[in-house]
Scaffold this motif. Sequence first.
Motif, PDB file in Angstrom:
ATOM      1  N   ASN A 303       0.825  -1.201   0.000  1.00 50.98           N
ATOM      2  CA  ASN A 303       0.000   0.000   0.000  1.00 50.98           C
ATOM      3  C   ASN A 303       0.865   1.260   0.000  1.00 50.98           C
ATOM      4  O   ASN A 303       0.572   2.242  -0.692  1.00 50.98           O
ATOM      5  N   ALA A 304       1.967   1.236   0.780  1.00 52.91           N
ATOM      6  CA  ALA A 304       2.855   2.399   0.847  1.00 52.91           C
ATOM      7  C   ALA A 304       3.562   2.653  -0.469  1.00 52.91           C
ATOM      8  O   ALA A 304       3.813   3.807  -0.853  1.00 52.91           O
ATOM      9  N   LEU A 305       3.913   1.590  -1.203  1.00 55.71           N
ATOM     10  CA  LEU A 305       4.591   1.759  -2.482  1.00 55.71           C
ATOM     11  C   LEU A 305       3.618   2.107  -3.609  1.00 55.71           C
ATOM     12  O   LEU A 305       3.955   2.875  -4.519  1.00 55.71           O
ATOM     13  N   THR A 306       2.420   1.553  -3.547  1.00 55.13           N
ATOM     14  CA  THR A 306       1.444   1.794  -4.613  1.00 55.13           C
ATOM     15  C   THR A 306       0.920   3.220  -4.584  1.00 55.13           C
ATOM     16  O   THR A 306       0.854   3.901  -5.619  1.00 55.13           O
ATOM     17  N   ALA A 314       9.242   5.557   1.729  1.00 50.48           N
ATOM     18  CA  ALA A 314       8.427   4.726   2.620  1.00 50.48           C
ATOM     19  C   ALA A 314       9.320   4.251   3.757  1.00 50.48           C
ATOM     20  O   ALA A 314      10.470   3.859   3.538  1.00 50.48           O
ATOM     21  N   HIS A 315       8.772   4.289   4.962  1.00 49.73           N
ATOM     22  CA  HIS A 315       9.556   3.934   6.153  1.00 49.73           C
ATOM     23  C   HIS A 315       8.738   2.973   7.014  1.00 49.73           C
ATOM     24  O   HIS A 315       7.554   3.210   7.280  1.00 49.73           O
ATOM     25  N   VAL A 316       9.365   1.885   7.435  1.00 47.63           N
ATOM     26  CA  VAL A 316       8.712   0.900   8.285  1.00 47.63           C
ATOM     27  C   VAL A 316       9.561   0.709   9.536  1.00 47.63           C
ATOM     28  O   VAL A 316      10.794   0.689   9.467  1.00 47.63           O
ATOM     29  N   SER A 317       8.900   0.584  10.684  1.00 44.51           N
ATOM     30  CA  SER A 317       9.614   0.409  11.949  1.00 44.51           C
ATOM     31  C   SER A 317       8.858  -0.572  12.822  1.00 44.51           C
ATOM     32  O   SER A 317       7.620  -0.682  12.743  1.00 44.51           O
ATOM     33  N   VAL A 318       9.618  -1.265  13.653  1.00 42.64           N
ATOM     34  CA  VAL A 318       9.075  -2.194  14.653  1.00 42.64           C
ATOM     35  C   VAL A 318       9.745  -1.857  15.976  1.00 42.64           C
ATOM     36  O   VAL A 318      10.982  -1.836  16.059  1.00 42.64           O
ATOM     37  N   GLY A 322       5.719  -4.195  24.922  1.00 51.29           N
ATOM     38  CA  GLY A 322       4.352  -4.551  25.288  1.00 51.29           C
ATOM     39  C   GLY A 322       3.483  -3.305  25.334  1.00 51.29           C
ATOM     40  O   GLY A 322       3.498  -2.607  26.337  1.00 51.29           O
ATOM     41  N   PRO A 323       2.763  -2.972  24.242  1.00 46.98           N
ATOM     42  CA  PRO A 323       2.615  -3.792  23.045  1.00 46.98           C
ATOM     43  C   PRO A 323       3.768  -3.633  22.051  1.00 46.98           C
ATOM     44  O   PRO A 323       4.547  -2.679  22.123  1.00 46.98           O
ATOM     45  N   VAL A 324       3.821  -4.569  21.106  1.00 47.29           N
ATOM     46  CA  VAL A 324       4.753  -4.474  19.991  1.00 47.29           C
ATOM     47  C   VAL A 324       4.080  -3.679  18.879  1.00 47.29           C
ATOM     48  O   VAL A 324       2.939  -3.958  18.511  1.00 47.29           O
ATOM     49  N   THR A 325       4.783  -2.676  18.354  1.00 46.14           N
ATOM     50  CA  THR A 325       4.195  -1.751  17.391  1.00 46.14           C
ATOM     51  C   THR A 325       4.851  -1.916  16.029  1.00 46.14           C
ATOM     52  O   THR A 325       6.079  -1.952  15.921  1.00 46.14           O
ATOM     53  N   LEU A 326       4.004  -2.005  15.009  1.00 42.33           N
ATOM     54  CA  LEU A 326       4.426  -1.989  13.613  1.00 42.33           C
ATOM     55  C   LEU A 326       3.894  -0.700  12.993  1.00 42.33           C
ATOM     56  O   LEU A 326       2.684  -0.456  13.004  1.00 42.33           O
ATOM     57  N   GLU A 327       4.793   0.117  12.436  1.00 42.76           N
ATOM     58  CA  GLU A 327       4.397   1.417  11.892  1.00 42.76           C
ATOM     59  C   GLU A 327       4.977   1.584  10.497  1.00 42.76           C
ATOM     60  O   GLU A 327       6.172   1.408  10.288  1.00 42.76           O
ATOM     61  N   VAL A 328       4.101   1.910   9.552  1.00 44.31           N
ATOM     62  CA  VAL A 328       4.498   2.122   8.153  1.00 44.31           C
ATOM     63  C   VAL A 328       4.056   3.530   7.766  1.00 44.31           C
ATOM     64  O   VAL A 328       2.867   3.862   7.834  1.00 44.31           O
ATOM     65  N   THR A 329       5.017   4.344   7.331  1.00 47.21           N
ATOM     66  CA  THR A 329       4.760   5.726   6.927  1.00 47.21           C
ATOM     67  C   THR A 329       5.272   5.919   5.514  1.00 47.21           C
ATOM     68  O   THR A 329       6.344   5.411   5.150  1.00 47.21           O
ATOM     69  N   ASN A 330       4.531   6.653   4.707  1.00 49.71           N
ATOM     70  CA  ASN A 330       4.955   6.883   3.318  1.00 49.71           C
ATOM     71  C   ASN A 330       4.541   8.270   2.861  1.00 49.71           C
ATOM     72  O   ASN A 330       3.602   8.883   3.410  1.00 49.71           O
ATOM     73  N   SER A 331       5.265   8.779   1.886  1.00 48.36           N
ATOM     74  CA  SER A 331       4.876  10.015   1.212  1.00 48.36           C
ATOM     75  C   SER A 331       3.778   9.685   0.211  1.00 48.36           C
ATOM     76  O   SER A 331       3.462   8.526  -0.050  1.00 48.36           O
ATOM     77  N   GLY A 332       3.192  10.718  -0.359  1.00 51.48           N
ATOM     78  CA  GLY A 332       2.135  10.479  -1.329  1.00 51.48           C
ATOM     79  C   GLY A 332       1.155  11.625  -1.386  1.00 51.48           C
ATOM     80  O   GLY A 332       1.364  12.680  -0.768  1.00 51.48           O
ATOM     81  N   PRO A 333       0.068  11.451  -2.127  1.00 53.37           N
ATOM     82  CA  PRO A 333      -0.960  12.503  -2.203  1.00 53.37           C
ATOM     83  C   PRO A 333      -1.598  12.739  -0.844  1.00 53.37           C
ATOM     84  O   PRO A 333      -1.579  11.883   0.037  1.00 53.37           O
TER      85      PRO A 333
END
Length: 399
Positions: A303-306, A314-318, A322-333
Amino acid sequence: MIGLRRVSIHTRLFLGFAGVLVVSGALMVAAVYLGMRYLPSYDLGSAPVRPGVVPDFVPGMPADELPQLPPYVDPPGSYADPPGSYADTRQVRSKEDVWATVLTVSVAGAAVVAVLGLAAGWLLSRRLLAPLGAISEAAARAGEGDLSYRIDAEGPRDELRRLADTFDGTLARLERSFAAHQRFAANASHELLTPLAATRTALQLASTDQSGGELARLAPQLAAANERSIEIVHGLLQLAGAEHAQPDTEPVDLAAIVAETCGELAARARTAGIGLESDLEPGRSLVGNAALLRRLVHNLLDNALTHNVPDGWAHVSVYGEGPVTLEVTNSGPRVDAEHTDRLFEPFHRADSRVRSDRTGHGLGLAIARAVVRAHHGTITATANADGGLTVRADFPVEA
């Protein structure tokens, strides 16, 4: 008992209150009467003395000091007082008169208290149970399909107020859920109808060409339409599977899955001119299904690349324990911040996220949300101020 169950709760509450009040009044009368009759000792044998008249003997006084007034004692019932004097009141001459007076006054007082108490109980119970009528009306409207009605109860936050507020919240969630299902049905029909209509048109054109050349030219379009239909069906199957999946009991290293997926999509990111970066804290494990979590990470990165822009990122981090966080951030419109929650609905696309080539089928984020919920986590989407989107999923360490 069966007849009482058919009576309204207001009437049953009033009857219960009335029964308690009457029994309490009867017990009060019995206690006063029995206490006044048997506890004290009475000596009512002396005759009453008329005011202003001195008896002929006063104990403890010398005879020569007594006032020189003729003694006069009226016999019982022979007072000649004017009307309105104390002689008009009831005469108490014996213990039986005292007991009868106490009993009469107690019964009269209990009756007055009972009448006033029942009237107050009727009004109070009617006021307290008023929200039940509104809840009943809301339930009846909901049964007829009207989910927009709200009780909006007022007053103190007692049990009935909390019940009414809970019912309002349930109606609101049901209304949103039904609206989402209606949009899902409409969008799914449209997504499936588009390739089918294209296939039918191509077949109609090919049927008019006797030489077969038109069929050979339209064959790639037919294959693409058929492939799109297959992708949509596969996406729906994945969504259904994710919504009903049960996480495994084995720990899964989420950071390792993200690193593996980033390696798989690195070539695609370079081809699109998008910088793909990751910031992974090692050893971030959670109890879950590795296949579902891999699908989640792939969908978020896809989704971030499309939905990006040339020379974007696009940047992804883990991170987190507790809790474990998955975060995906991207540029775009730019994305409308008021409609980010609807991005997780199946087949929903924001206006700024619809591509001219119609790539994707609008199920990626819906599947991602189903996977996160299957792992008892939460997922949110936030529109970035300078364009693009940030998707964050939080997982408990133990599912």
